[in-house]
Write an enzyme that holds these catalytic residues in place. Structure first.
Site, PDB file in Angstrom:
ATOM      1  N   GLU A 175     -12.730  -5.275 -10.488  1.00 43.65           N
ATOM      2  CA  GLU A 175     -13.236  -3.968 -10.051  1.00 43.65           C
ATOM      3  C   GLU A 175     -14.210  -3.333 -11.045  1.00 43.65           C
ATOM      4  OE1 GLU A 175      -9.768  -1.617  -9.072  1.00 43.65           O
ATOM      5  OE2 GLU A 175      -9.048  -3.126  -7.657  1.00 43.65           O
ATOM      6  N   ASN A 218     -13.009 -10.350  -9.219  1.00 46.59           N
ATOM      7  CA  ASN A 218     -12.253  -9.824  -8.081  1.00 46.59           C
ATOM      8  C   ASN A 218     -12.626  -8.366  -7.834  1.00 46.59           C
ATOM      9  OD1 ASN A 218     -10.016 -10.204  -6.179  1.00 46.59           O
ATOM     10  ND2 ASN A 218      -8.854  -8.771  -7.453  1.00 46.59           N
ATOM     11  N   HIS A 254      -8.694  -4.902   1.426  1.00 44.80           N
ATOM     12  CA  HIS A 254      -7.779  -3.819   1.820  1.00 44.80           C
ATOM     13  C   HIS A 254      -8.453  -3.053   2.956  1.00 44.80           C
ATOM     14  CE1 HIS A 254      -5.060  -4.376  -1.544  1.00 44.80           C
ATOM     15  NE2 HIS A 254      -6.083  -4.372  -2.392  1.00 44.80           N
ATOM     16  N   GLU A 283      -6.168  -9.876  -1.749  1.00 46.52           N
ATOM     17  CA  GLU A 283      -5.201  -8.770  -1.657  1.00 46.52           C
ATOM     18  C   GLU A 283      -5.145  -8.229  -0.237  1.00 46.52           C
ATOM     19  OE1 GLU A 283      -5.869  -5.794  -4.695  1.00 46.52           O
ATOM     20  OE2 GLU A 283      -6.424  -7.303  -6.186  1.00 46.52           O
ATOM     21  N   ASP A 285      -4.549  -6.650   3.134  1.00 46.93           N
ATOM     22  CA  ASP A 285      -3.642  -5.852   3.954  1.00 46.93           C
ATOM     23  C   ASP A 285      -4.484  -5.034   4.922  1.00 46.93           C
ATOM     24  OD1 ASP A 285      -4.502  -3.896   2.115  1.00 46.93           O
ATOM     25  OD2 ASP A 285      -2.517  -3.601   1.249  1.00 46.93           O
TER      26      ASP A 285
HETATM   27  O1  9MR Z   1      -0.128  -2.805  -5.583  1.00 47.73           O
HETATM   28  C1  9MR Z   1      -0.320  -2.287  -6.884  1.00 47.73           C
HETATM   29  C2  9MR Z   1       0.493  -1.023  -7.039  1.00 47.73           C
HETATM   30  O2  9MR Z   1       1.878  -1.336  -7.069  1.00 47.73           O
HETATM   31  C3  9MR Z   1       0.101  -0.303  -8.319  1.00 47.73           C
HETATM   32  O3  9MR Z   1       0.758   0.944  -8.372  1.00 47.73           O
HETATM   33  C4  9MR Z   1      -1.384  -0.137  -8.361  1.00 47.73           C
HETATM   34  C5  9MR Z   1      -1.783   0.535  -9.650  1.00 47.73           C
HETATM   35  O4  9MR Z   1      -3.140   0.521  -9.861  1.00 47.73           O
HETATM   36  O5  9MR Z   1      -2.021  -1.391  -8.267  1.00 47.73           O
HETATM   37  C6  9MR Z   1      -1.796  -1.980  -7.048  1.00 47.73           C
HETATM   38  O6  9MR Z   1      -2.523  -3.182  -6.930  1.00 47.73           O
HETATM   39  C7  9MR Z   1      -3.933  -3.059  -6.973  1.00 47.73           C
HETATM   40  C8  9MR Z   1      -4.491  -4.319  -7.564  1.00 47.73           C
HETATM   41  O7  9MR Z   1      -3.904  -4.574  -8.807  1.00 47.73           O
HETATM   42  C9  9MR Z   1      -5.992  -4.264  -7.686  1.00 47.73           C
HETATM   43  N1  9MR Z   1      -6.624  -3.934  -6.427  1.00 47.73           N
HETATM   44  C10 9MR Z   1      -6.075  -2.788  -5.731  1.00 47.73           C
HETATM   45  C11 9MR Z   1      -4.572  -2.929  -5.573  1.00 47.73           C
HETATM   46  C12 9MR Z   1      -4.005  -1.800  -4.743  1.00 47.73           C
HETATM   47  O8  9MR Z   1      -4.164  -0.581  -5.399  1.00 47.73           O
END
Ligand code: 9MR
Length: 461
Positions: A175, A218, A254, A283, A285
């Site tokens: 990111e 990513n 997402h 990722e 969903d």
């Molecule tokens: O799913 C993850 C969630 O449990 C955490 O609280 C969050 C914190 O930043 O991160 C989420 O996963 C993220 C991933 O690491 C990177 N891309 C976005 C995902 C969803 O926020």
């Protein structure tokens, strides 16, 4: 309610040689059951895979999920994970704050739980993530440029070194670009102190730390062709032209109603693939429910299958109830681990059996799916869900084959009968409405062999 029948101990004669523990033998196992029982008139071909991972594997892809270490003590979570997925990504446990919250103090315990579970189940692992602006401990942001660079190298070396040989692909940088039309880099300690070159530096450090794993960039909102994905594309093209090590690009994917699956999703994956990198859906969903969610999921799968360098799909969690967007019910299993229409549409798009395009109920007469439930030192419970297709059925039967010296010692919610070897149980049940399902269960005494049983296909009666 689970009703237990009295112990049904079958005669103990020698069976086939013990198989390896992998349940990925289920498809072959189904053919073996056919040979043993001579069952005919099956509702689906014995070669069609009945789980996401097997169906994806038949297409040369992996099918993975994000895994949370603290859910690995929940039986249904684990059985769904083990039965359906062959790749795992630690949802939070390998992030910088989880591993090196304090400078110089590395804690791999939670990440190791995810990695060990996955590897014990024969799953591959994606590493997530090394350099990211978020979930970054405060001490990193307070460093000057020189120290930040050496700490970035140290973190990459230590984390990749710890997991060397166990990770199929690492999200090296996550990111790093802003949303919106600028295509600009996102502000972060790395960006502001090390400048534009930090991504290249991180990839070069990562290649040195572990030359045998794939290195990915990513990001999210890069799924269609837009300013942000154009900026990532330009970076990857430049890296490839200059020999900066990069092997793959992850598209988080997402989606929700404000950010649906883009119409040019496949075209975008393809243009990255054409740069000579693997593309992975990392990722996935999709918020929603029912057939519209199912259709969107199927479209994502079809796009990946249409791009030969799209090597796999990871959904961002096992069950809606633990999703980071749980209110949006964005995953393939509901909060009770029931398969949603989206599950069936994904399985169907992958060419597996027991799927449909979201109508609820398979197209065939009936289908079965297996999951492992409770487990003790000497035995485990298996659970088989039988589901009617798009028409009501008046009865069903399927087979459960265990490997000698295993024995089935109890069954519930069905009428069992046995073949002469005692290794093959036929289970029968009554009527089901269109799309409806029922579940039967059984206990397998392992006698030292923990192989999963083979489940035959479903036959109506
Ligand atoms: O799913 C993850 C969630 O449990 C955490 O609280 C969050 C914190 O930043 O991160 C989420 O996963 C993220 C991933 O690491 C990177 N891309 C976005 C995902 C969803 O926020």
């Amino acid at each position: 309610m689970v009703k237990r029948t009295p112990v049904l101990r079958a005669p103990g004669t020698a069976g086939p040689a013990p198989r390896s523990r992998t349940r990925r033998a289920l498809v072959l196992g189904a053919s073996a059951v056919l040979a043993l029982t001579g069952v005919t008139g099956l509702s689906s071909p014995a070669s069609a895979a009945s789980s996401l991972d097997e169906a994806a594997a038949a297409k040369g892809r992996y099918f993975g999920t994000a895994v949370a270490a603290n859910r690995l003590s929940e039986g249904d979570y684990v059985s769904t994970l083990n039965n359906e997925f062959n790749s795992a990504t630690a949802e939070n446990e390998m992030k910088w704050d989880a591993i090196q919250g304090s400078r110089g103090s590395f804690n791999f315990a939670a990440g190791d739980r995810v990695v060990n579970h996955a590897r014990n189940q024969g799953m591959q692992v994606r590493g997530h993530t090394l350099v990211w602006h978020s979930q970054l401990p405060g001490w990193v942001g307070n460093l000057g440029a020189g120290e930040l660079r050496s700490e970035m190298r140290n973190h990459i070396n230590r984390v990749m070194g710890h997991y060397r040989g166990k990770i199929a692909a690492w999200d090296v940088v996550n990111e790093a670009f802003q949303d919106g039309s600028s295509g600009a880099r996102r502000n972060s300690p790395f960006q502001s102190k090390l400048g534009n070159g930090y991504i290249e530096e991180a990839f070069r450090m990562a290649r040195e730390a572990d030359p045998n794993t794939k290195l990915c960039y990513n990001d999210y909102n890069t799924d269609g062709i837009n300013a942000k994905s154009n900026a990532v594309y330009a970076m990857v093209r430049d890296f490839k032209a200059r020999g900066v090590p990069i092997d793959c690009v992850g598209f988080q994917s997402h989606f929700n109603s404000a950010s649906p699956v883009p119409g040019d999703y496949q075209a975008n994956l393809q243009r990255f693939a054409d740069l000579g990198v693997e593309v992975q859906i990392t990722e996935l969903d999709i918020e929603g429910s029912g057939s519209s969610q199912a259709t969107s999921y199927a479209n994502v799968v079809k796009a990946c299958l249409a791009v030969s360098r799209c090597t796999g799909i990871t959904v961002w969690g096992v069950t809606d109830k633990y999703s980071w967007r749980s209110g949006g019910t964005p995953l393939l299993f509901d909060g009770n681990y029931n398969k949603k229409p989206a599950y069936h549409s994904v399985l169907s798009a992958l060419g597996g059996s027991g799927g449909d395009d979201g109508g609820g109920g398979g197209g065939g007469a009936c289908t079965v799916s297996y999951s492992k439930a409770e487990e003790w030192g000497d035995r485990f419970n298996g659970r088989v869900t039988v589901r009617a297709g798009s028409s009501a059925i008046s009865g069903w039967r399927t087979t459960v084959t265990v490997t000698s010296p295993q024995k089935i010692s109890a069954t519930w919610n069905g009428t069992p009968s046995w073949d002469g070897s005692g290794n093959v149980m036929t289970m029968r049940g009554g009527q089901l409405a269109a799309g409806a399902s029922t579940t039967f269960g059984f206990t397998v005494m392992t006698n030292g062999n923990t192989s999963p049983p083979s489940i035959g296909t479903c036959t109506t009666s």
